[in-house]
Design an enzyme around this catalytic site. Structure first.
Site, PDB file in Angstrom:
ATOM      1  N   SER A   8      67.095 -41.087-115.321  1.00 30.52           N
ATOM      2  CA  SER A   8      66.360 -40.497-116.425  1.00 30.52           C
ATOM      3  C   SER A   8      65.110 -39.845-115.856  1.00 30.52           C
ATOM      4  O   SER A   8      64.585 -40.292-114.834  1.00 30.52           O
ATOM      5  CB  SER A   8      65.965 -41.582-117.429  1.00 30.52           C
ATOM      6  N   CYS A   9      64.666 -38.783-116.481  1.00 32.08           N
ATOM      7  CA  CYS A   9      63.438 -38.121-116.050  1.00 32.08           C
ATOM      8  C   CYS A   9      62.612 -37.788-117.289  1.00 32.08           C
ATOM      9  O   CYS A   9      63.140 -37.796-118.403  1.00 32.08           O
ATOM     10  CB  CYS A   9      63.729 -36.880-115.214  1.00 32.08           C
ATOM     11  N   PRO A  10      61.334 -37.499-117.120  1.00 32.65           N
ATOM     12  CA  PRO A  10      60.475 -37.249-118.274  1.00 32.65           C
ATOM     13  C   PRO A  10      60.980 -36.160-119.229  1.00 32.65           C
ATOM     14  O   PRO A  10      60.884 -36.300-120.436  1.00 32.65           O
ATOM     15  CB  PRO A  10      59.133 -36.864-117.653  1.00 32.65           C
ATOM     16  N   GLY A  12      64.195 -35.149-119.302  1.00 36.06           N
ATOM     17  CA  GLY A  12      65.553 -35.510-119.704  1.00 36.06           C
ATOM     18  C   GLY A  12      66.581 -34.414-119.508  1.00 36.06           C
ATOM     19  O   GLY A  12      67.615 -34.404-120.166  1.00 36.06           O
ATOM     20  N   THR A  16      67.667 -35.561-114.305  1.00 32.99           N
ATOM     21  CA  THR A  16      68.486 -36.701-114.738  1.00 32.99           C
ATOM     22  C   THR A  16      69.916 -36.550-114.227  1.00 32.99           C
ATOM     23  O   THR A  16      70.484 -37.478-113.641  1.00 32.99           O
ATOM     24  CB  THR A  16      68.496 -36.798-116.282  1.00 32.99           C
TER      25      THR A  16
END
Length: 103
Positions: A8-10, A12, A16
């Site tokens: 997951s990444c900030p 999204g 990700t």
């Protein structure tokens, strides 16, 4: 060897999915069984179920943003990496896990 991962990444979006792809390739190249859940702009995809968790040897979680439903992994060995590192250094991360587990 069975590894589960959640990426997951900030935002999204790209990281990700890029991280998931890189980790999957690196783990499979090592001969490991792998399942990767993504928590991105489309929500949770390829959900890891409790049956998956019970058979897992290691859990890898990206640490840039809180992972939803992380309590599923309680009691399992967990490795946390940055999503950018997962994209750029997946083979090295898998090697480090193998050394940690003495494989």
């Amino acid at each position: 060897m069975k590894m589960l991962a959640v990426t997951s990444c900030p935002s999204g979006v790209a990281h990700t999915y890029m991280a998931a792809e890189a980790l999957e390739k690196a783990a499979k190249d090592k001969g490991w069984e792998v399942k990767i859940e993504t928590q991105g702009s489309y929500g949770i995809e390829n959900r890891i179920e409790m049956d998956d968790v019970s058979d897992a040897d290691i859990i890898l979680l990206t640490k840039d943003i809180a992972i939803k439903e992380e309590e599923r992994f309680r009691g399992k060995p967990i490795v946390r990496v940055g999503v950018a590192d997962a994209v750029k250094k997946a083979p090295k991360i898998i090697e480090q896990i193998a050394k940690k587990l003495q494989l």
